[in-house]
Enzyme design. Sequence first.
Site, PDB file in Angstrom:
ATOM      1  N   CYS A  90      52.546 -20.735  19.845  1.00 22.65           N
ATOM      2  CA  CYS A  90      51.394 -21.061  20.689  1.00 22.65           C
ATOM      3  C   CYS A  90      50.289 -21.707  19.848  1.00 22.65           C
ATOM      4  CB  CYS A  90      50.896 -19.823  21.423  1.00 22.65           C
ATOM      5  SG  CYS A  90      50.517 -18.457  20.326  1.00 22.65           S
ATOM      6  N   CYS A 102      38.615 -20.154  41.490  1.00 20.64           N
ATOM      7  CA  CYS A 102      38.779 -20.818  40.197  1.00 20.64           C
ATOM      8  C   CYS A 102      39.993 -21.736  40.264  1.00 20.64           C
ATOM      9  CB  CYS A 102      38.966 -19.741  39.126  1.00 20.64           C
ATOM     10  SG  CYS A 102      39.626 -20.339  37.587  1.00 20.64           S
ATOM     11  N   CYS A 145      34.818 -28.417  38.626  1.00 25.61           N
ATOM     12  CA  CYS A 145      34.286 -27.077  38.434  1.00 25.61           C
ATOM     13  C   CYS A 145      32.821 -27.135  38.049  1.00 25.61           C
ATOM     14  CB  CYS A 145      35.078 -26.390  37.341  1.00 25.61           C
ATOM     15  SG  CYS A 145      34.406 -24.775  36.965  1.00 25.61           S
ATOM     16  N   GLN A 159      53.570 -13.023  30.363  1.00 24.40           N
ATOM     17  CA  GLN A 159      53.041 -14.393  30.272  1.00 24.40           C
ATOM     18  C   GLN A 159      52.285 -14.729  31.554  1.00 24.40           C
ATOM     19  OE1 GLN A 159      53.299 -16.573  27.741  1.00 24.40           O
ATOM     20  NE2 GLN A 159      54.953 -15.822  26.454  1.00 24.40           N
TER      21      GLN A 159
HETATM   22  N1  SAH Z   1      57.910 -13.018  23.200  1.00 28.27           N
HETATM   23  C1  SAH Z   1      56.994 -12.325  24.069  1.00 28.27           C
HETATM   24  C2  SAH Z   1      55.649 -11.995  23.439  1.00 28.27           C
HETATM   25  C3  SAH Z   1      55.003 -13.056  22.618  1.00 28.27           C
HETATM   26  S1  SAH Z   1      53.326 -12.701  22.229  1.00 28.27           S
HETATM   27  C4  SAH Z   1      56.825 -13.065  25.368  1.00 28.27           C
HETATM   28  O1  SAH Z   1      57.202 -14.216  25.495  1.00 28.27           O
HETATM   29  O2  SAH Z   1      56.309 -12.468  26.316  1.00 28.27           O
HETATM   30  C5  SAH Z   1      53.425 -12.244  20.536  1.00 28.27           C
HETATM   31  C6  SAH Z   1      53.817 -10.801  20.335  1.00 28.27           C
HETATM   32  O3  SAH Z   1      53.814 -10.544  18.941  1.00 28.27           O
HETATM   33  C7  SAH Z   1      52.845  -9.792  20.944  1.00 28.27           C
HETATM   34  O4  SAH Z   1      53.566  -8.948  21.797  1.00 28.27           O
HETATM   35  C8  SAH Z   1      52.299  -9.016  19.737  1.00 28.27           C
HETATM   36  O5  SAH Z   1      52.066  -7.646  20.013  1.00 28.27           O
HETATM   37  C9  SAH Z   1      53.407  -9.195  18.732  1.00 28.27           C
HETATM   38  N2  SAH Z   1      53.033  -9.072  17.322  1.00 28.27           N
HETATM   39  C10 SAH Z   1      51.894  -9.475  16.719  1.00 28.27           C
HETATM   40  N3  SAH Z   1      51.950  -9.252  15.396  1.00 28.27           N
HETATM   41  C11 SAH Z   1      53.173  -8.696  15.153  1.00 28.27           C
HETATM   42  C12 SAH Z   1      53.839  -8.245  13.961  1.00 28.27           C
HETATM   43  N4  SAH Z   1      53.250  -8.356  12.767  1.00 28.27           N
HETATM   44  N5  SAH Z   1      55.067  -7.745  14.082  1.00 28.27           N
HETATM   45  C13 SAH Z   1      55.685  -7.665  15.279  1.00 28.27           C
HETATM   46  N6  SAH Z   1      55.100  -8.066  16.431  1.00 28.27           N
HETATM   47  C14 SAH Z   1      53.872  -8.575  16.369  1.00 28.27           C
END
Ligand code: SAH
Length: 419
Positions: A373, A124, A41, A248
């Site tokens: 993550c 990309c 890249c 995702q």
């Molecule tokens: N499990 C889902 C999303 C994971 S991302 C998947 O795999 O697609 C993390 C998520 O946590 C996001 O959607 C975000 O909005 C939520 N989040 C962040 N802080 C939070 C809180 N205090 N209480 C509840 N959800 C929360």
Amino acid sequence: MEEKKQQGKKNTQRKAGQPGKTQMSQKTQGSKNVKRSSGLCSLSSKCGGCQWINKPYAEQLSAKETRVRKLMEPFCKPERIIGMEQPTHYRNKVHAVFGEDRFHNPISGIYEEKSHRIVPVDSCLIENETADKIIVSIRGLLKSFRIRPYNEDTGYGLLRHVLVRVGHTSGQVMVVLVLASPIMPSKNNFVKALLALHPEITTIVINVNNRGTSMVLGEKEQVIYGKGYIEDTLCGKTFRISPKSFYQVNPVQTEKLYNKALEYAALTGKETVVDAYCGTGTIGIIASDKAGKVIGVELNADAVWDARGNAKANNTSNITFYQNDAGKFLVEMAEQGAKVDVVLMDPPRSGSSEEFLQSVIKMGPGKVVYVSCNPETLVRDLKVLTKSGYRVEKCAPVDMFPFTEHVETVCLLSLKDPV
Ligand code: SAH
């Protein structure tokens, strides 16, 4: 919504799991052939998203494995990292910012790191190739339709951004044209011309963003072709993806991640499961077939709306979603003496909260499956749980974002003496 799970930290414009754009100057064909990535890249230093662009893929995997192994040393020996067969072009969501060069020719690409200067990008290494081609075609159509890209300094022009989302299994393609004003001249002819070039596009949406903000999408939307959303399948369930939905970005690895989480949960069909930080309900809906009932909790109201729609679309009747802070919600559950067998949790990079973890301890589910993550906050949270009767049984790193330093980890904890 995706901002919640920030993966790329350098470029302020970057969204969750959007490690950044890189321009390929050389063809690659999957992990086996991605030997020396050097020169892959020409834009990586300006973009800053792919921190590991010059590391061969096998080295990237072993570096991630080593990092997780070291961090997890006090708890357990992790399984081998789950990598990608084809570590390129995995991003199913592609964003380009539009502007003009000094001769007023339209350009599209990314903001240079820490600036609002646009670096032109045509392709990309990590983005879906169809999406990249569609963005180039849109740029090519602008002059003949007299559509000027928006100029942040003067406020003139119309087209600010283009967002393309592709359904990995469905093949459906959504194009979102982010405009500075709701009026697009020759809209219908533009749609016709774009579809003639890309018949694979299934829906086109105008999103109006007339604010001086760094958010890409504004509030107002107008569907100008197709249904206004795409669908995709994950682990046999169908999910609706609207312009603003969280989904995702690496579907191939997401399936592997969710399968690992479900393997760890080892549900028998009877359990009461909490899907905490559930986003649009994906993990909970996939788990629902093998659970007695599932309770999803998520802070973001839009995500909860999508989650309920997704449950309906999959005829899932044993799942309920609540919009709340996961910590507060669990405190209430614990106070009410709720009985939970399995907690699935997938918090943002900042990890979980003390009140959430203390409520888990109070309720004492036999199993906790933690999807993380950010291994640093994972370890911090594991310390809390293991001090109060939980034992880390297994864990597995998963590579969701090749060419970046980010690593996802799934972890199984069980209660030594279940309540
Ligand atoms: N499990 C889902 C999303 C994971 S991302 C998947 O795999 O697609 C993390 C998520 O946590 C996001 O959607 C975000 O909005 C939520 N989040 C962040 N802080 C939070 C809180 N205090 N209480 C509840 N959800 C929360």
